[in-house]
Design an enzyme around this catalytic site. Structure first.
Site, PDB file in Angstrom:
ATOM      1  N   GLU A 137      38.324 -13.759 100.525  1.00 48.20           N
ATOM      2  CA  GLU A 137      37.866 -12.808  99.517  1.00 48.20           C
ATOM      3  C   GLU A 137      38.996 -12.423  98.566  1.00 48.20           C
ATOM      4  O   GLU A 137      40.122 -12.214  98.994  1.00 48.20           O
ATOM      5  CB  GLU A 137      37.364 -11.561 100.265  1.00 48.20           C
ATOM      6  CG  GLU A 137      36.762 -10.503  99.403  1.00 48.20           C
ATOM      7  CD  GLU A 137      36.320  -9.312 100.255  1.00 48.20           C
ATOM      8  OE1 GLU A 137      35.164  -9.296 100.716  1.00 48.20           O
ATOM      9  OE2 GLU A 137      37.148  -8.403 100.476  1.00 48.20           O
TER      10      GLU A 137
ATOM     11  N   TYR B 200      34.898  -9.333  91.545  1.00 43.62           N
ATOM     12  CA  TYR B 200      34.865  -9.622  92.976  1.00 43.62           C
ATOM     13  C   TYR B 200      34.526 -11.099  93.166  1.00 43.62           C
ATOM     14  O   TYR B 200      33.606 -11.618  92.528  1.00 43.62           O
ATOM     15  CB  TYR B 200      33.798  -8.763  93.676  1.00 43.62           C
ATOM     16  CG  TYR B 200      33.627  -9.157  95.134  1.00 43.62           C
ATOM     17  CD1 TYR B 200      34.371  -8.536  96.133  1.00 43.62           C
ATOM     18  CD2 TYR B 200      32.766 -10.197  95.488  1.00 43.62           C
ATOM     19  CE1 TYR B 200      34.253  -8.930  97.452  1.00 43.62           C
ATOM     20  CE2 TYR B 200      32.647 -10.596  96.814  1.00 43.62           C
ATOM     21  CZ  TYR B 200      33.390  -9.964  97.789  1.00 43.62           C
ATOM     22  OH  TYR B 200      33.296 -10.367  99.087  1.00 43.62           O
TER      23      TYR B 200
END
Ligand code: GDP
Ligand code: MN
Length: 378
Positions: A189, A101
């Site tokens: 993101e 992530y």
């Protein structure tokens, strides 16, 4: 404003972040052609403006062009969290070794951007954030200095990234940071950023949120807005320049001023109710704008009562009252309405509303109590 995955990834690519060389299709036939050109296997990915598409069945592998067509047919017929799928991204499938992530957002409390990385990336990152927050490494960025190389190393070390990937990882972090700053984003993101079996890093998913208040500086980005994917109420609210956010309660709130709107919501809650929305009609709202606002509120089937809390300063209460009356002619609401008007031309406003079957209130507390009671008995 939310961007689709394919839009976010196109922006990422401009900043040097490696992405799969896929393309978007709006028909199953197109998806098949893209699969033929790219070579199989491919992943077919629903393009809707919500997360958790994978878990909802909106991301699937296809091993042949024929299967790509079949899978695309199914996905294009889906609704994910209430949103119809109108486009799919067809990407060459990646061979994934690890899912990381990587994201950046504003940390308001720290008054600066914060980079976040985790070795436990993928579809369960929210779960990780809840149960193992220490597995998410955070690094704050001084906006005047920008992202420094030692910070990307701190992130890499924090997620135990093997040293052979550090250089690539650092370049991706710098690209993501530049994309975030230069697009005036509030979130950028990559989840997952994958390590492939071919030993390279690649952004398999992308998500960007752009600051609506900065969009005037980015006409090219403003064009990316997908009105099809917006709740109709949001599109309507933007058209009339209303600040509107739908919530889950049953008391519709129409208020002038953001601070007053927040106060109104708090007081509704204090008396045991739940607001159905945040709505700021702004200063000096015209009758036309008020009518639009009321239409938007009443279009929400959850709304069991409406609370008007208007403080007449620049906004004139009689104008608001006229707007309410105009809207009532159009929408014929069946829910009780409580109105509190104070300030400029409040008396005239009340006179106009006297025949409109409205519950009037003197104070905000009184108004909230009456609205909560009205909603409860509806
Ligand atoms: P999200 O569920 O909306 O976040 O959609 P993602 O694009 O992140 O995809 C969800 C999951 O699907 C990823 O975490 C991967 O595990 C898997 N996935 C996505 N693309 C590929 C791919 O090209 N190959 C493989 N094997 N899996 C993929
Ligand atoms: Mn994802």
């Amino acid at each position: 404003m939310k961007l689709h995955e394919y839009q976010s990834k196109e922006i990422f690519a401009r900043y040097g972040i490696p992405i799969p060389k896929g393309r978007v299709a709006s028909t199953a036939m197109e998806a098949r052609q893209i699969a033929e050109e790219l070579g199989v296997p491919v992943v077919i990915k629903s393009q809707v403006l919500v997360g958790g598409r994978g878990k909802a069945g909106g991301i699937r592998l296809a091993k042949s062009p024929k299967e790509a067509e079949e899978v695309a047919t199914q996905i294009l017929g889906m609704e994910i969290k209430g949103l119809p799928v109108r486009k799919v991204l067809v990407d060459p499938a990646a061979n994934i070794e690890q899912e990381i992530y990587l994201g950046i957002t504003n940390d308001r409390a720290a008054r600066r951007p914060v980079f976040m990385a985790s070795a436990a990336g993928g579809v369960d990152i929210e779960e990780v954030a809840r149960t193992n927050p220490e597995k998410i490494i955070k690094v704050h960025i001084d906006p005047l200095l920008g992202l420094r190389d030692y910070q990307t190393r701190d992130l890499a070390i924090g997620i135990d990234l093997p040293k052979e990937y550090w250089k690539q990882f650092s370049a991706i972090c710098h690209g993501l940071y530049r994309a975030y700053v230069e697009c005036d984003a509030t979130l950028a993101e990559i989840n997952p950023l994958v390590i492939t079996r071919e030993k390279s890093l690649m952004a398999l998913d992308g998500k960007m949120l752009l600051d609506d208040n900065a969009l005037f500086r980015h006409p090219d980005l403003a064009q990316l807005r997908d009105v099809d994917e917006e709740a109709p109420a949001e599109t309507e609210a933007r058209k009339y320049d209303l600040s509107f956010i739908k919530l889950d309660g049953n008391i519709g709130c129409m208020v002038n001023g953001a601070g007053l709107a927040m106060t109104t919501m708090d007081i509704v809650k204090l008396f045991g109710g739940e607001p159905a929305n945040f709505l700021d009609i702004g200063g000096g709202a015209s009758a036309e704008k008020v009518a639009a606002a009321l239409r938007i509120i009443l279009a929400d089937k959850n709304v069991k009562a409406v609370l008007f809390n208007i403080f007449g300063g620049i906004t004139r209460c009689d104008e608001v009252a006229k707007g309410i009356l105009t809207a009532l002619e159009e929408v014929k609401p069946s829910v009780p309405m409580v109105v509190r008007l104070v300030g400029t031309n409040a008396e005239e406003g009340r006179k106009l509303l006297a025949d409109a079957n409205m519950i009037t209130a003197e104070t905000l507390a009184d108004a909230a109590r009456k609205a909560v009671a009205a909603a409860a008995s509806a």
